[in-house]
Design a protein around this motif. Structure first.
Motif, PDB file in Angstrom:
ATOM      1  N   GLN A 237       5.784  17.567  -8.528  1.00 44.59           N
ATOM      2  CA  GLN A 237       5.139  18.846  -8.222  1.00 44.59           C
ATOM      3  C   GLN A 237       5.559  19.852  -9.270  1.00 44.59           C
ATOM      4  N   HIS A 238       4.564  20.401  -9.980  1.00 46.89           N
ATOM      5  CA  HIS A 238       4.807  21.294 -11.121  1.00 46.89           C
ATOM      6  C   HIS A 238       5.756  20.633 -12.111  1.00 46.89           C
TER       7      HIS A 238
ATOM      8  N   ARG B 219      10.414  16.733   2.759  1.00 41.67           N
ATOM      9  CA  ARG B 219       9.057  17.140   3.138  1.00 41.67           C
ATOM     10  C   ARG B 219       8.088  15.974   3.164  1.00 41.67           C
ATOM     11  N   PHE B 220       8.396  14.930   2.419  1.00 37.44           N
ATOM     12  CA  PHE B 220       7.434  13.853   2.233  1.00 37.44           C
ATOM     13  C   PHE B 220       7.689  12.685   3.186  1.00 37.44           C
ATOM     14  N   ASP B 221       8.146  12.995   4.390  1.00 38.77           N
ATOM     15  CA  ASP B 221       8.414  11.962   5.387  1.00 38.77           C
ATOM     16  C   ASP B 221       7.197  11.086   5.671  1.00 38.77           C
TER      17      ASP B 221
ATOM     18  N   SER C  90       2.228  21.208   0.354  1.00 40.95           N
ATOM     19  CA  SER C  90       1.826  22.571   0.710  1.00 40.95           C
ATOM     20  C   SER C  90       2.777  23.229   1.692  1.00 40.95           C
ATOM     21  N   LEU C  91       3.743  22.483   2.230  1.00 42.70           N
ATOM     22  CA  LEU C  91       4.608  23.024   3.285  1.00 42.70           C
ATOM     23  C   LEU C  91       5.582  24.062   2.762  1.00 42.70           C
TER      24      LEU C  91
ATOM     25  N   ARG D 284      -4.573  22.299  -8.058  1.00 41.27           N
ATOM     26  CA  ARG D 284      -4.382  23.408  -7.107  1.00 41.27           C
ATOM     27  C   ARG D 284      -2.955  23.473  -6.594  1.00 41.27           C
ATOM     28  N   SER D 285      -2.358  22.323  -6.360  1.00 45.76           N
ATOM     29  CA  SER D 285      -0.990  22.292  -5.843  1.00 45.76           C
ATOM     30  C   SER D 285       0.032  21.941  -6.909  1.00 45.76           C
ATOM     31  N   GLY D 286      -0.439  21.537  -8.105  1.00 44.66           N
ATOM     32  CA  GLY D 286       0.476  21.096  -9.145  1.00 44.66           C
ATOM     33  C   GLY D 286       1.057  19.723  -8.889  1.00 44.66           C
TER      34      GLY D 286
END
Length: 411
Positions: free
Chosen positions: A48-49, A22-24, A397-398, A361-363
């Protein structure tokens, strides 16, 4: 972060580590800046989290071409302040510190010269009127106990109550407050309140001790070359005779000859305790610390801070623009950004761009470090982090963290 047995694809040439697909976008941005560099390097970590989703590095840790690794740390300049603020958050969490209380309640010497009613919150949001360095020499700047004592005795200036970045003094002020409460040096508190509870070796104040896994990268680049020379006395003195609007920010970071502490293969800046600017951290170390702030105070499934304390850290304490930096809105030792389309969350950036960041908000938490002190790259390095954070938050967020990650060894 453990790489999966079968990776979706290789990382860009010259980039080591592992990254969720996801982090391309941030991966490509990082690779463009650091992959293939022979004289400097850096690292980027994203959690993330609390789950590592990016842990990459590229380039060299010194001018000799020593490859950057997962355990390479860099001096992170003002991003050090976020670690010191986290030390104080731990003390507040245990009821040893009240942000609304006067600093002098814990540090009686601080009451001198009319400072008895300055609160911890005002101090940490850069409103104490103590941004200017006391009249001092370079040798005295390296004596952190002396600087704590001088600031405790100092009188606030005309900017008391207004936010102006305490570029160096805030570190000694935080250290003096922490010492008054605990009896311990901030170097020790970085270890006992941050690194050890979080299970990371990647956070140190000054040069990591013998036996640490973290290996500090050399300072390299044109600014390092300039520091290896002496700025002529008349030129350095002129900086302190400029109009007040210009002089105030300069007076917060410079005394004649300060460039000397960056000189040589073993610069003296790493041999002192400078909580405002000389922490040596890995990208993973910063992402781990800010991961606890982004995850409600939990790290690796264990409580690190209470939710009440974390909520206190998230709240902006002054919406006035800073008189020196113009840009930040101050939290309790951290900052957010009031710019249009500013990244969500809060953290602390340092000179040349090294940054730790949390977005509750997104962790998401971010650690970004590098060792380049270059005039030619400064504008890029200082502005890179804002779009990089945007790209990371968009990628996060994806979807939920993916099980498939791409991996590579450092080329």
């Amino acid at each position: 972060m453990n790489a999966p047995q079968s990776a979706a694809a290789g990382l860009p040439i010259g980039v080591g580590g592992a990254a969720d697909p996801r982090f391309d976008a941030p991966l490509r941005t990082f690779a463009r800046i650091f992959a293939g560099r022979s004289g400097n390097g850096g690292a980027l970590a994203v959690h993330q989290h609390g789950v590592p989703v990016v842990n990459i590095w590229a380039g060299a840790a010194d001018a000799h071409g020593t490859p950057w690794t997962a355990d390479t740390g860099a001096m992170i300049y003002s991003a050090s302040k976020g670690v010191a603020a986290t030390v104080l958050a731990r003390l507040a969490d245990r009821g040893l510190l009240d942000y609304a209380a006067p600093v002098a309640e814990y540090w009686p010497e601080f009451a001198a010269n009319g400072k008895a009613d300055i609160t911890v919150e005002q101090l940490l949001s850069h409103r104490a009127g103590l941004s200017a360095l006391p009249a001092t020499t370079v040798e005295e700047v390296l004596d952190h106990r002396l600087m704590e004592e001088r600031l405790a005795a100092a009188a606030p200036d005309h900017l008391r109550g207004k936010p102006i970045y305490h570029a160096l003094t805030i570190g000694w002020l935080m250290a003096g407050l922490a010492r008054a409460i605990t009896g311990r040096d901030m170097t020790e508190l970085f270890r006992t309140e941050v690194a050890e509870p979080l299970g990371t070796d990647g956070i140190h104040l000054g040069r990591p001790p013998a036996g640490a896994r973290t290996r500090p990268a050399d300072l390299v680049g044109s600014m390092k070359t300039l520091a290896d020379r002496t700025i002529p006395g008349p030129a350095s003195a002129l900086a302190l005779r400029l109009p007040n609007i210009v002089r105030a920010p300069i007076a917060s970071i410079y005394v004649p000859g300060l460039e000397s502490i960056f000189r040589g293969e073993h610069p003296r800046i790493l041999e002192t305790a400078l909580p405002a600017g000389n922490a040596v951290c890995t990208a993973t170390g910063l992402a781990t610390m800010y991961g606890a702030l982004a995850s409600g105070g939990t790290a690796a499934g264990k409580p690190y801070l209470t939710a009440h304390t974390v909520r206190a850290l998230e709240r902006v304490r002054t919406y006035q623009l800073d008189r020196a930096l113009v840009v930040p809105f101050w939290h309790l030792g951290y900052h957010s950004l009031p710019a249009l389309r500013a990244p969500r969350g809060y953290g602390h950036m340092g000179a040349f761009g090294s940054t730790g960041w949390a977005d509750p908000r997104s962790g998401v938490s971010i650690g970004f470090v590098h060792n380049r002190m270059s005039l030619g790259w400064s504008a890029i390095d200082m502005t890179l982090i804002v779009p990089l954070i945007h790209q990371i938050l968009h990628a996060a967020s994806l979807s939920a963290p993916g099980a498939d990650q791409r991996t590579a060894g450092a080329a």
